[in-house]
Design a protein around this motif. Structure first.
Motif, PDB file in Angstrom:
ATOM      1  N   LEU A   1       0.809  -1.216   0.000  1.00  0.00           N
ATOM      2  CA  LEU A   1       0.000   0.000   0.000  1.00  0.00           C
ATOM      3  C   LEU A   1       0.837   1.259   0.000  1.00  0.00           C
ATOM      4  O   LEU A   1       1.917   1.293   0.580  1.00  0.00           O
TER       5      LEU A   1
ATOM      6  N   ALA B   1      -3.889   8.504  -1.247  1.00  0.00           N
ATOM      7  CA  ALA B   1      -4.919   8.184  -2.235  1.00  0.00           C
ATOM      8  C   ALA B   1      -4.669   8.890  -3.556  1.00  0.00           C
ATOM      9  O   ALA B   1      -5.454   8.756  -4.492  1.00  0.00           O
TER      10      ALA B   1
ATOM     11  N   SER C   1      -1.432   5.915  -7.672  1.00  0.00           N
ATOM     12  CA  SER C   1      -2.033   4.734  -8.277  1.00  0.00           C
ATOM     13  C   SER C   1      -1.060   3.564  -8.274  1.00  0.00           C
ATOM     14  O   SER C   1       0.159   3.746  -8.332  1.00  0.00           O
ATOM     15  N   ARG C   2      -1.612   2.343  -8.245  1.00  0.00           N
ATOM     16  CA  ARG C   2      -0.814   1.127  -8.337  1.00  0.00           C
ATOM     17  C   ARG C   2      -0.746   0.620  -9.774  1.00  0.00           C
ATOM     18  O   ARG C   2      -0.179  -0.444 -10.034  1.00  0.00           O
TER      19      ARG C   2
ATOM     20  N   GLU D   1      -9.335   1.142  -6.824  1.00  0.00           N
ATOM     21  CA  GLU D   1      -8.258   0.171  -7.016  1.00  0.00           C
ATOM     22  C   GLU D   1      -8.177  -0.761  -5.813  1.00  0.00           C
ATOM     23  O   GLU D   1      -8.466  -0.358  -4.684  1.00  0.00           O
TER      24      GLU D   1
ATOM     25  N   VAL E   1      -6.168  -2.318  -2.895  1.00  0.00           N
ATOM     26  CA  VAL E   1      -5.045  -1.735  -2.168  1.00  0.00           C
ATOM     27  C   VAL E   1      -4.368  -2.747  -1.242  1.00  0.00           C
ATOM     28  O   VAL E   1      -3.148  -2.889  -1.252  1.00  0.00           O
TER      29      VAL E   1
ATOM     30  N   TYR F   1      -9.398  -8.409  -1.837  1.00  0.00           N
ATOM     31  CA  TYR F   1      -8.669  -7.176  -1.548  1.00  0.00           C
ATOM     32  C   TYR F   1      -9.600  -6.140  -0.923  1.00  0.00           C
ATOM     33  O   TYR F   1     -10.812  -6.128  -1.169  1.00  0.00           O
TER      34      TYR F   1
ATOM     35  N   TRP G   1     -10.450  -2.337  -1.307  1.00  0.00           N
ATOM     36  CA  TRP G   1     -10.361  -1.356  -2.395  1.00  0.00           C
ATOM     37  C   TRP G   1     -10.573   0.050  -1.864  1.00  0.00           C
ATOM     38  O   TRP G   1     -11.247   0.259  -0.853  1.00  0.00           O
ATOM     39  N   ARG G   2     -10.013   1.024  -2.573  1.00  0.00           N
ATOM     40  CA  ARG G   2     -10.135   2.438  -2.196  1.00  0.00           C
ATOM     41  C   ARG G   2     -10.072   3.291  -3.464  1.00  0.00           C
ATOM     42  O   ARG G   2      -9.484   2.904  -4.468  1.00  0.00           O
TER      43      ARG G   2
ATOM     44  N   VAL H   1      -8.841   6.261  -5.936  1.00  0.00           N
ATOM     45  CA  VAL H   1      -7.550   6.886  -6.250  1.00  0.00           C
ATOM     46  C   VAL H   1      -7.805   8.070  -7.172  1.00  0.00           C
ATOM     47  O   VAL H   1      -8.569   7.964  -8.139  1.00  0.00           O
TER      48      VAL H   1
ATOM     49  N   MET I   1     -12.817   2.684   2.369  1.00  0.00           N
ATOM     50  CA  MET I   1     -12.162   1.479   1.871  1.00  0.00           C
ATOM     51  C   MET I   1     -13.021   0.245   2.165  1.00  0.00           C
ATOM     52  O   MET I   1     -13.473   0.042   3.288  1.00  0.00           O
TER      53      MET I   1
END
Length: 350
Positions: free
Chosen positions: A44, A48, A51-52, A83, A85, A148, A150-151, A153, A170
């Motif tokens: 992580l 926010a 981005s991944r 996404e 996280v 997962y 998620w949150r 972004v 999240m």
């Protein structure tokens, strides 16, 4: 020491006074030592605004530095999306060690108790900007489950005019599933994200005469072979199976003489890019009075100030992605400019 979540009114006041990426409450998204709470790789990031999505160049020359501008001034990439996280184990480790980061685009939590209350001990949490207003908690970070947290972004948080966009606290999503949300990621979202990552070469055109020309004398413009080639960039979002590849294809060079007292060759000012990546035809000795396939003829001297010659490459943008999805994005342009001094031919009558 446990810190309380910032009340909604105070959060909103902070937003209005200091626009920018959301930060963790009290800590600005940092650990106690002041360093940024961000972990490399698949872990992580506390922000926010980060981005991944993984971006790689898959074709085209390396070393480009130019960033494309959309030829459509009304087009904008998606301002935000959700996404994955954390895995349950990652969330447990983060909540019980770092405990300073964003649980949504507009809410930051600072202090271990806030994270453990909601994600470990099952307590409800207040959702100031999203719906519903409060959300039920989780038991022991969902350890043992496959999926997962998620949150939302938002790379450019200041572009979010609507406070409800991507503002869910999240939340959990089972593995292999994408949330049923309007701002869920799609191949087109990834394609638009990759658009900004396409780096193109500088537009360094060849001129004859170079930098200094004469009234009514054609200036030849060209670029050598393979100067411009197709460039592809692939964007993948880990944990989702989603990907998109955005391709920029150079199609034309546009010349703007910098004055209305000039003619362009061709008349449209658009010089097509040849199949080998070249533009126009190189000047050869004895061609000074001929009309070039790509060039300019100035009709008046520049006087005290040189003309500003602008050369811009148009790149046609297309994409393909997961499940055979494909489409087009607005053309991109990249331009450079240089000064052109134009003089009169001096003659003496005897």
């Amino acid at each position: 020491m446990r810190r309380a979540l910032v009340p909604a009114a105070l959060v909103l006041a902070t937003v209005l006074l200091t626009p920018g990426p959301a930060h963790a409450v009290g800590g600005g998204g940092t650990r106690g030592d002041g360093s940024v709470g961000e972990v490399e790789g698949d872990e992580l990031t506390a922000k926010a605004s980060t981005s991944r999505i993984k971006v790689t160049r898959t074709s085209g020359p390396t070393g480009g530095t130019g960033t494309l501008s959309s030829a459509d001034p009304t087009w904008e990439p998606p301002p935000c999306w959700y996404e994955p996280v954390f895995t349950p184990t990652q969330l447990k480790n983060f909540a019980e060690t770092e405990a300073a980061g964003d649980v949504s685009i507009r809410q930051g939590w600072y202090g271990e108790g806030l994270w453990t209350d909601h994600f470990r001990d099952g307590k409800e949490a207040r959702n100031y900007f999203g719906t519903p207003a409060s959300v039920p908690g989780y038991e022991n970070y969902n350890l043992g489950k496959d999926g997962y947290f998620w949150r939302g972004v938002a790379p450019d948080w200041s572009a979010l005019d609507d406070t409800s966009l991507c503002s869910r606290l999240m939340f959990w999503q089972d593995a292999g599933e994408v949330p049923d949300e309007p701002e869920a990621p799609t191949p087109e979202v990834l394609a638009a994200y990759a658009y900004d990552k396409v780096k193109v070469p500088e537009t360094e055109i060849e001129l004859k005469p170079a930098a200094r020309s004469t009234v009514n004398l054609p200036t030849w413009v060209w670029l050598d072979k393979a100067t411009f080639q197709e460039i592809s960039v692939r964007a993948e979002l880990p944990g989702t199976g989603l990907w998109a590849e955005t391709t920029a294809q150079p199609v034309a060079l546009h010349l703007d003489p910098g004055t209305e007292d000039a003619e362009t060759y061709p008349a449209s000012g658009h010089c097509e890019i040849n199949a080998d990546g070249s533009i126009g035809t190189p000047y050869t000795r004895g061609s000074a009075d001929s009309a070039p396939p790509c060039g300019i003829r100035y009709l008046r001297a520049s006087g005290g100030e040189p003309y500003r010659l602008t050369a811009s490459i148009t790149w046609q943008i297309s994409w393909e992605g997961t499940g055979g999805a494909r489409g087009d994005l607005p053309d991109g342009t990249f331009e450079t400019a240089q000064d052109m001094t134009v003089q009169e031919i001096q003659s003496v009558n005897r």
